[in-house]
Design a protein around this motif. Structure first.
Motif, PDB file in Angstrom:
ATOM      1  N   LEU A   1       0.724  -1.123   0.029  1.00 25.95           N
ATOM      2  CA  LEU A   1      -0.266   0.055   0.173  1.00 25.95           C
ATOM      3  C   LEU A   1       0.899   1.284   0.074  1.00 25.95           C
ATOM      4  O   LEU A   1       0.265   2.208  -0.222  1.00 25.95           O
ATOM      5  N   GLY A   2       2.078   1.087  -0.170  1.00 31.48           N
ATOM      6  CA  GLY A   2       3.092   1.607   0.257  1.00 31.48           C
ATOM      7  C   GLY A   2       2.550   3.434  -1.043  1.00 31.48           C
ATOM      8  O   GLY A   2       2.826   4.583  -1.038  1.00 31.48           O
ATOM      9  N   SER A   3       2.589   2.585  -2.327  1.00 32.29           N
ATOM     10  CA  SER A   3       2.727   4.047  -3.395  1.00 32.29           C
ATOM     11  C   SER A   3       0.942   4.244  -3.501  1.00 32.29           C
ATOM     12  O   SER A   3       0.701   5.017  -3.831  1.00 32.29           O
ATOM     13  N   LEU A   4       0.357   4.069  -2.165  1.00 32.45           N
ATOM     14  CA  LEU A   4      -1.138   4.470  -2.095  1.00 32.45           C
ATOM     15  C   LEU A   4      -1.425   6.085  -1.555  1.00 32.45           C
ATOM     16  O   LEU A   4      -0.667   5.194  -0.141  1.00 32.45           O
ATOM     17  N   PRO A   5      -1.810   6.967  -1.905  1.00 32.65           N
ATOM     18  CA  PRO A   5      -2.361   8.032  -0.713  1.00 32.65           C
ATOM     19  C   PRO A   5      -3.187   8.079  -0.015  1.00 32.65           C
ATOM     20  O   PRO A   5      -4.201   7.350  -0.431  1.00 32.65           O
ATOM     21  N   GLY A   6      -3.019   8.256   0.971  1.00 34.55           N
ATOM     22  CA  GLY A   6      -3.969   7.995   2.853  1.00 34.55           C
ATOM     23  C   GLY A   6      -3.197   7.706   3.960  1.00 34.55           C
ATOM     24  O   GLY A   6      -2.181   7.825   4.004  1.00 34.55           O
ATOM     25  N   THR A   7      -4.536   7.324   4.663  1.00 38.78           N
ATOM     26  CA  THR A   7      -3.775   7.405   6.170  1.00 38.78           C
ATOM     27  C   THR A   7      -3.096   5.986   6.644  1.00 38.78           C
ATOM     28  O   THR A   7      -4.012   5.012   7.004  1.00 38.78           O
ATOM     29  N   PRO A   8      -2.469   5.627   7.391  1.00 43.11           N
ATOM     30  CA  PRO A   8      -1.965   4.659   7.417  1.00 43.11           C
ATOM     31  C   PRO A   8      -2.846   3.830   9.498  1.00 43.11           C
ATOM     32  O   PRO A   8      -2.641   4.829   9.959  1.00 43.11           O
ATOM     33  N   THR A   9      -3.272   3.148   8.983  1.00 41.07           N
ATOM     34  CA  THR A   9      -4.309   2.283  10.176  1.00 41.07           C
ATOM     35  C   THR A   9      -3.499   1.309  10.612  1.00 41.07           C
ATOM     36  O   THR A   9      -2.303   0.759   9.647  1.00 41.07           O
ATOM     37  N   GLN A  10      -4.303   0.700  11.367  1.00 43.28           N
ATOM     38  CA  GLN A  10      -4.444  -1.045  11.624  1.00 43.28           C
ATOM     39  C   GLN A  10      -5.969  -1.785  11.363  1.00 43.28           C
ATOM     40  O   GLN A  10      -6.766  -0.500  11.982  1.00 43.28           O
ATOM     41  N   GLU A  11      -6.499  -2.350  11.002  1.00 42.96           N
ATOM     42  CA  GLU A  11      -7.507  -3.350  11.012  1.00 42.96           C
ATOM     43  C   GLU A  11      -7.859  -3.362  11.943  1.00 42.96           C
ATOM     44  O   GLU A  11      -7.453  -4.337  12.561  1.00 42.96           O
ATOM     45  N   PRO A  12      -9.047  -3.027  12.620  1.00 40.49           N
ATOM     46  CA  PRO A  12      -9.830  -2.539  14.266  1.00 40.49           C
ATOM     47  C   PRO A  12      -9.579  -4.671  14.741  1.00 40.49           C
ATOM     48  O   PRO A  12      -9.730  -4.685  15.933  1.00 40.49           O
ATOM     49  N   VAL A  13     -10.216  -5.640  13.686  1.00 43.69           N
ATOM     50  CA  VAL A  13      -9.942  -6.472  14.651  1.00 43.69           C
ATOM     51  C   VAL A  13      -9.543  -7.337  14.554  1.00 43.69           C
ATOM     52  O   VAL A  13      -8.555  -8.595  15.385  1.00 43.69           O
ATOM     53  N   PHE A  14      -8.681  -7.478  13.129  1.00 43.68           N
ATOM     54  CA  PHE A  14      -7.245  -8.602  12.969  1.00 43.68           C
ATOM     55  C   PHE A  14      -5.307  -8.214  13.481  1.00 43.68           C
ATOM     56  O   PHE A  14      -4.858  -8.674  13.009  1.00 43.68           O
ATOM     57  N   GLY A  15      -5.686  -6.718  13.773  1.00 47.78           N
ATOM     58  CA  GLY A  15      -4.714  -5.454  13.506  1.00 47.78           C
ATOM     59  C   GLY A  15      -3.729  -5.588  12.610  1.00 47.78           C
ATOM     60  O   GLY A  15      -2.387  -6.148  12.413  1.00 47.78           O
ATOM     61  N   LEU A  16      -4.036  -6.425  11.324  1.00 49.01           N
ATOM     62  CA  LEU A  16      -3.370  -6.172  10.318  1.00 49.01           C
ATOM     63  C   LEU A  16      -3.439  -4.664   9.695  1.00 49.01           C
ATOM     64  O   LEU A  16      -4.149  -3.536  10.147  1.00 49.01           O
ATOM     65  N   ASP A  17      -1.927  -4.487   8.744  1.00 49.89           N
ATOM     66  CA  ASP A  17      -1.357  -3.270   8.625  1.00 49.89           C
ATOM     67  C   ASP A  17      -3.021  -2.629   6.982  1.00 49.89           C
ATOM     68  O   ASP A  17      -2.858  -3.869   6.193  1.00 49.89           O
ATOM     69  N   ALA A  18      -3.209  -1.542   7.861  1.00 50.36           N
ATOM     70  CA  ALA A  18      -4.333  -1.153   6.665  1.00 50.36           C
ATOM     71  C   ALA A  18      -4.004   0.679   6.643  1.00 50.36           C
ATOM     72  O   ALA A  18      -3.256   0.871   6.721  1.00 50.36           O
ATOM     73  N   LYS A  19      -4.986   0.889   5.573  1.00 54.10           N
ATOM     74  CA  LYS A  19      -4.415   2.440   5.218  1.00 54.10           C
ATOM     75  C   LYS A  19      -6.115   2.996   4.207  1.00 54.10           C
ATOM     76  O   LYS A  19      -6.704   2.646   3.636  1.00 54.10           O
ATOM     77  N   TRP A  20      -6.607   3.622   5.157  1.00 54.12           N
ATOM     78  CA  TRP A  20      -7.107   4.957   4.909  1.00 54.12           C
ATOM     79  C   TRP A  20      -7.657   5.606   4.027  1.00 54.12           C
ATOM     80  O   TRP A  20      -6.121   6.712   3.839  1.00 54.12           O
ATOM     81  N   ILE A  21      -8.135   4.924   2.146  1.00 52.63           N
ATOM     82  CA  ILE A  21      -7.424   5.923   1.338  1.00 52.63           C
ATOM     83  C   ILE A  21      -9.344   6.599   0.557  1.00 52.63           C
ATOM     84  O   ILE A  21     -10.001   5.595   1.099  1.00 52.63           O
ATOM     85  N   ALA A  22      -8.978   7.684  -0.366  1.00 49.23           N
ATOM     86  CA  ALA A  22     -10.233   7.902  -1.330  1.00 49.23           C
ATOM     87  C   ALA A  22     -11.211   7.254  -1.505  1.00 49.23           C
ATOM     88  O   ALA A  22     -10.175   5.826  -2.113  1.00 49.23           O
ATOM     89  N   THR A  23     -11.904   7.048  -1.839  1.00 44.99           N
ATOM     90  CA  THR A  23     -13.082   6.175  -2.486  1.00 44.99           C
ATOM     91  C   THR A  23     -12.732   6.584  -3.913  1.00 44.99           C
ATOM     92  O   THR A  23     -12.761   4.733  -4.782  1.00 44.99           O
ATOM     93  N   GLU A  24     -12.077   7.039  -4.538  1.00 40.85           N
ATOM     94  CA  GLU A  24     -11.619   7.329  -5.579  1.00 40.85           C
ATOM     95  C   GLU A  24     -10.421   6.296  -6.331  1.00 40.85           C
ATOM     96  O   GLU A  24     -10.651   6.396  -7.315  1.00 40.85           O
ATOM     97  N   LEU A  25     -10.099   5.866  -4.895  1.00 40.27           N
ATOM     98  CA  LEU A  25      -8.797   4.900  -5.240  1.00 40.27           C
ATOM     99  C   LEU A  25      -8.717   3.468  -5.011  1.00 40.27           C
ATOM    100  O   LEU A  25      -8.256   2.912  -5.167  1.00 40.27           O
ATOM    101  N   LYS A  26     -10.723   3.202  -4.755  1.00 33.60           N
ATOM    102  CA  LYS A  26     -10.936   1.657  -4.271  1.00 33.60           C
ATOM    103  C   LYS A  26     -10.615   0.818  -5.893  1.00 33.60           C
ATOM    104  O   LYS A  26      -9.549   0.073  -5.004  1.00 33.60           O
ATOM    105  N   THR A  27     -10.434   1.224  -7.288  1.00 35.04           N
ATOM    106  CA  THR A  27     -10.057  -0.110  -8.403  1.00 35.04           C
ATOM    107  C   THR A  27      -8.872  -0.355  -8.201  1.00 35.04           C
ATOM    108  O   THR A  27      -8.923  -1.227  -8.107  1.00 35.04           O
ATOM    109  N   GLN A  28      -7.949   1.664  -7.837  1.00 36.15           N
ATOM    110  CA  GLN A  28      -6.691   1.325  -7.655  1.00 36.15           C
ATOM    111  C   GLN A  28      -5.663   0.549  -7.149  1.00 36.15           C
ATOM    112  O   GLN A  28      -4.878  -0.332  -7.237  1.00 36.15           O
ATOM    113  N   ALA A  29      -6.399   0.387  -5.916  1.00 39.44           N
ATOM    114  CA  ALA A  29      -6.280  -0.344  -4.683  1.00 39.44           C
ATOM    115  C   ALA A  29      -6.886  -1.939  -4.949  1.00 39.44           C
ATOM    116  O   ALA A  29      -5.366  -2.878  -4.408  1.00 39.44           O
ATOM    117  N   GLU A  30      -7.922  -2.340  -5.757  1.00 41.69           N
ATOM    118  CA  GLU A  30      -8.052  -3.421  -5.930  1.00 41.69           C
ATOM    119  C   GLU A  30      -7.041  -3.900  -7.132  1.00 41.69           C
ATOM    120  O   GLU A  30      -6.243  -4.774  -6.644  1.00 41.69           O
TER     121      GLU A  30
END
Length: 683
Positions: free
Chosen positions: A427-456
């Motif tokens: 997820l390094g190339s995607l602009p957003g706010t780093p965080t952790q998934e609240p249930v399993f503690g996985l590395d994650a990032k909040w990204i703008a909705t417009e970047l959904k396809t690019q992230a997938e």
């Protein structure tokens, strides 16, 4: 006189007048008016049956059928009296006998016979059968509907007032269909009576004309027989309309007022049927030869009533709009304040900027998903979690939500508006706010909705913020399930089991265990992540064990033994259970160190021994997990509860089973043994 008083007296007085018609001769002009009223009211009833959305909206229909049948028979008697005495029964019957059938007795009899076949053979028989089946099915469905109402009430989907209203509707529906089953017999009997009355009129009229008045046969037929056919046709038209209305009602429930008020209120409740019936009555004046005054009066009265019904509907709509304002002014009543200060079992606080997740107008679908989550939890754990109370909380930081259990915050997370959560390693190339998934503690990032396809496309898993909140909420409910199981919930579950297995419940509670003791057992099972769906087997095991002890640990072990295959199945992978075990001497040491405690037995091990036990067990679990295995620890049933309490803080996800629970398992594979001798060696 007030309108309500008039409606209360109108129908009873009308029934009395019908009885009077059976014995008192009527003038032809009065008979014309009553016949016109009979036809127009029958048409009104048919249209009302078509316009109501539910059969219960016309609950007075069975009684109305009886009244209209009696009215029509009284008209037959009055018409027969005038035909046989005077050879004239008013303009309406005369027109039906001459103009409608062209003055032909044969044509009149054929038309009359066709109407009878349509009513008696087709409509009446079909409606009677549907009413009979509807009554039977409605009565058979009553227990299930009552159970559904109780379940919704106890799950918090409805309040007590709504439950009471739905129960009354269920009873009213059963009463209505039972009444319709009997009312359909009136319609069938009316059709038979019409045949008999017409035949009697034909024979009687011919005999009176020839034998008593000295007429020729042709003259007697013209004078009496055509009038008899006209009388039959006049009575069959409204009878046919009522038969059709009966069929409409039974193929698609009881009021609180008296019958007269219900009939008048329900018939005049809809303005459109009144208008259509009124105009139809006026249009009958266009038929040549028909008297215009009766139909003008009947149609005009219906149009006048429609204007009043329209005003009442407008007033009701205006009153409905004022209800929210009235409710808003009453929010400071003691009852409302007492409701506000109550502690909710399960709550979700949202910061002001993310309140849109619960607003359907803004596309928020959190509440429907929570309803689906409650169903899933009920299927997984066997309990009904309390309703989720959502509030906006200005004290929370922006983009934040907090999950509370009995008013205490147990979890918190973020759900920024206009963003989705991307979970993955690249997820390094995607602009957003780093965080952790609240249930399993996985590395994650909040990204703008417009970047959904690019992230997938980059291989990340993208989750919308409503799913993040729902998943987090599900995890909290899973871990807090024992706290959320109230005494009232246990009573509900017990009542559900009692409906299908009454003996099991009667043997257990309150004879052997109270609801509180049953609650403690179920809470202990839920604490270990065990579903309590199979309450029948749990209660059977408890009833046997409770005869000799009420110790909660022993009761829980009995329930677990009954659920053994299900417990093992949760830890089985590809038909194999990977187990960790204790060295026998260590098990013996643990058994000797057991001490009773306030919340069950505990292991009073030497601190150094306990530390080594936890350390070695953690190493074995990590080694197994690195190879893709999820091991479970097995031990003697006597020490299992105490050992589980010891391991829960450090190994909350490690299952602890007893040897008896492994009975019947297909394949058991040992992945490690906790060695007491190794533990006793100094570090």
């Amino acid at each position: 006189m007030p309108l309500k008083r008039l409606t209360q007296l109108g129908v009873p007085v009308g029934i009395v007048m019908i009885v009077v018609m059976l014995v008192v001769p009527l003038p032809p002009i009065v008979l014309d008016l009553l016949i016109a009223l009979n036809i127009v009211v029958a048409l009104l009833i048919l249209l009302t049956a078509m316009f109501v959305s539910r059969p219960l909206d016309f609950s007075a229909f069975p009684a109305l059928i009886l009244v209209m049948t009696l009215f029509r028979l009284a008209l037959n008697v009055s018409a027969t009296r005038l035909v046989l005495l005077d050879g004239y029964a008013g303009k309406v019957i005369d027109t039906f006998g001459h103009f409608v059938v062209g003055g032909s007795l044969i044509v009149g009899l054929i038309v009359f016979s066709i109407l009878l076949v349509i009513q008696f053979v087709v409509i009446t028989n079909g409606a009677g059968r549907v009413a009979e089946v509807g009554a039977r099915f409605t009565l058979d469905a009553m227990p299930g509907k009552q159970m559904a109402i109780d379940a919704d009430l106890n799950s918090g989907l409805i309040d007590e007032d709504t439950a009471r209203l739905r129960r009354s509707e269920v009873h009213a529906e059963a009463d209505f269909y039972g009444a319709m089953d009997g009312a359909s017999k009136f319609v069938k009997g009316d059709a038979i009576a019409a045949i008999v009355i017409t035949l009697v009129n034909l024979v009687g009229g011919f005999a009176v004309g020839v034998a008593q008045n000295g007429m020729s046969m042709g003259e007697a037929v013209t004078t009496y027989s055509l009038l008899s056919v006209g009388d039959g046709l006049v009575s069959q038209v409204p009878a046919l309309l009522l038969s059709v209305a009966t069929g409409l009602i039974v193929t698609r429930n009881t009021g609180k007022d008296d019958m007269g008020s219900e009939i008048v209120r329900q018939v005049t409740a809809q303005a459109m049927p009144l208008r259509v019936a009124g105009f139809a009555g006026l249009s009958l004046c266009l038929i040549p030869g028909l008297p215009k005054l009766p139909f003008i009066l009947a149609g005009g009265l219906l149009l006048l009533a429609s204007t009043r019904a329209g005003k009442e509907q407008a007033a009701a709509a205006a009153a409905a709009e004022e209800v929210p304002a009235v409710e808003a002014r009453s929010q400071d009543t003691p009852e409302d304040l007492a409701q506000e200060i109550q502690v909710d079992p399960l709550g979700l606080d949202l910061s002001a900027d993310i309140i849109d997740v619960v607003d359907p107008a803004s596309g928020g679908d959190l509440l429907p998903r929570v309803k689906a989550l409650r169903r899933k939890i009920a299927g997984d754990l066997g309990i009904v979690i309390p309703p989720l109370r959502t509030r906006d909380n200005l004290d929370l930081p922006a983009q934040t939500y907090a999950i509370k259990v009995f008013g205490v915050e147990v979890a918190r997370g973020e759900a920024p508006r206009g963003h989705v959560l991307a979970i993955g390693e690249f997820l390094g190339s995607l602009p957003g706010t780093p965080t952790q998934e609240p249930v399993f503690g996985l590395d994650a990032k909040w990204i703008a909705t417009e970047l959904k396809t690019q992230a997938e496309l980059s291989g990340a898993t993208v989750v919308d913020r409503t799913s993040v909140i729902t998943t987090h909420l599900a995890e909290v409910v899973q871990t807090q399930a024992s706290r959320l199981l109230s005494r009232e919930d246990v009573r509900l579950l017990t009542d559900v089991v009692k409906r299908t297995h009454p003996v099991v419940v009667e043997e257990l509670t309150p004879t052997l265990l109270s609801l509180g003791e049953v609650q403690r057992v179920l809470q202990a099972l839920l604490d270990e992540g065990i579903s309590v769906r199979d309450l029948v087997r749990i209660f059977e095991a408890l009833s046997l064990r409770a005869q000799v002890t009420k110790d909660v640990d022993l009761l829980v072990e009995s329930a677990r033994a009954a659920l053994g295959p299900a417990l093992v199945a949760a830890h089985t992978r590809d038909g194999t259970v990977h187990v960790l075990s204790l060295e026998p001497s260590l098990e013996q040491r643990m058994l000797e160190s057991m001490r009773p405690g306030e919340h069950g037995a505990v292991l009073a091990l030497d601190p150094e021994v306990g530390h080594r036990l936890l350390t070695q067990l953690d190493q074995l679990v990590r080694a197994s997990q690195e190879t893709g295995q999820e091991p479970v620890l097995v031990c003697a049933p006597q020490i299992r509860p105490a050992l589980r309490r010891l391991l829960r803080p450090s190994q909350p996800g490690l299952g602890v089973l007893s040897y008896t629970e492994l009975h019947g398992t297909a394949q058991i594979r040992s992945v490690g043994v906790v060695d007491a001798e190794a533990m006793l060696v100094a570090p």
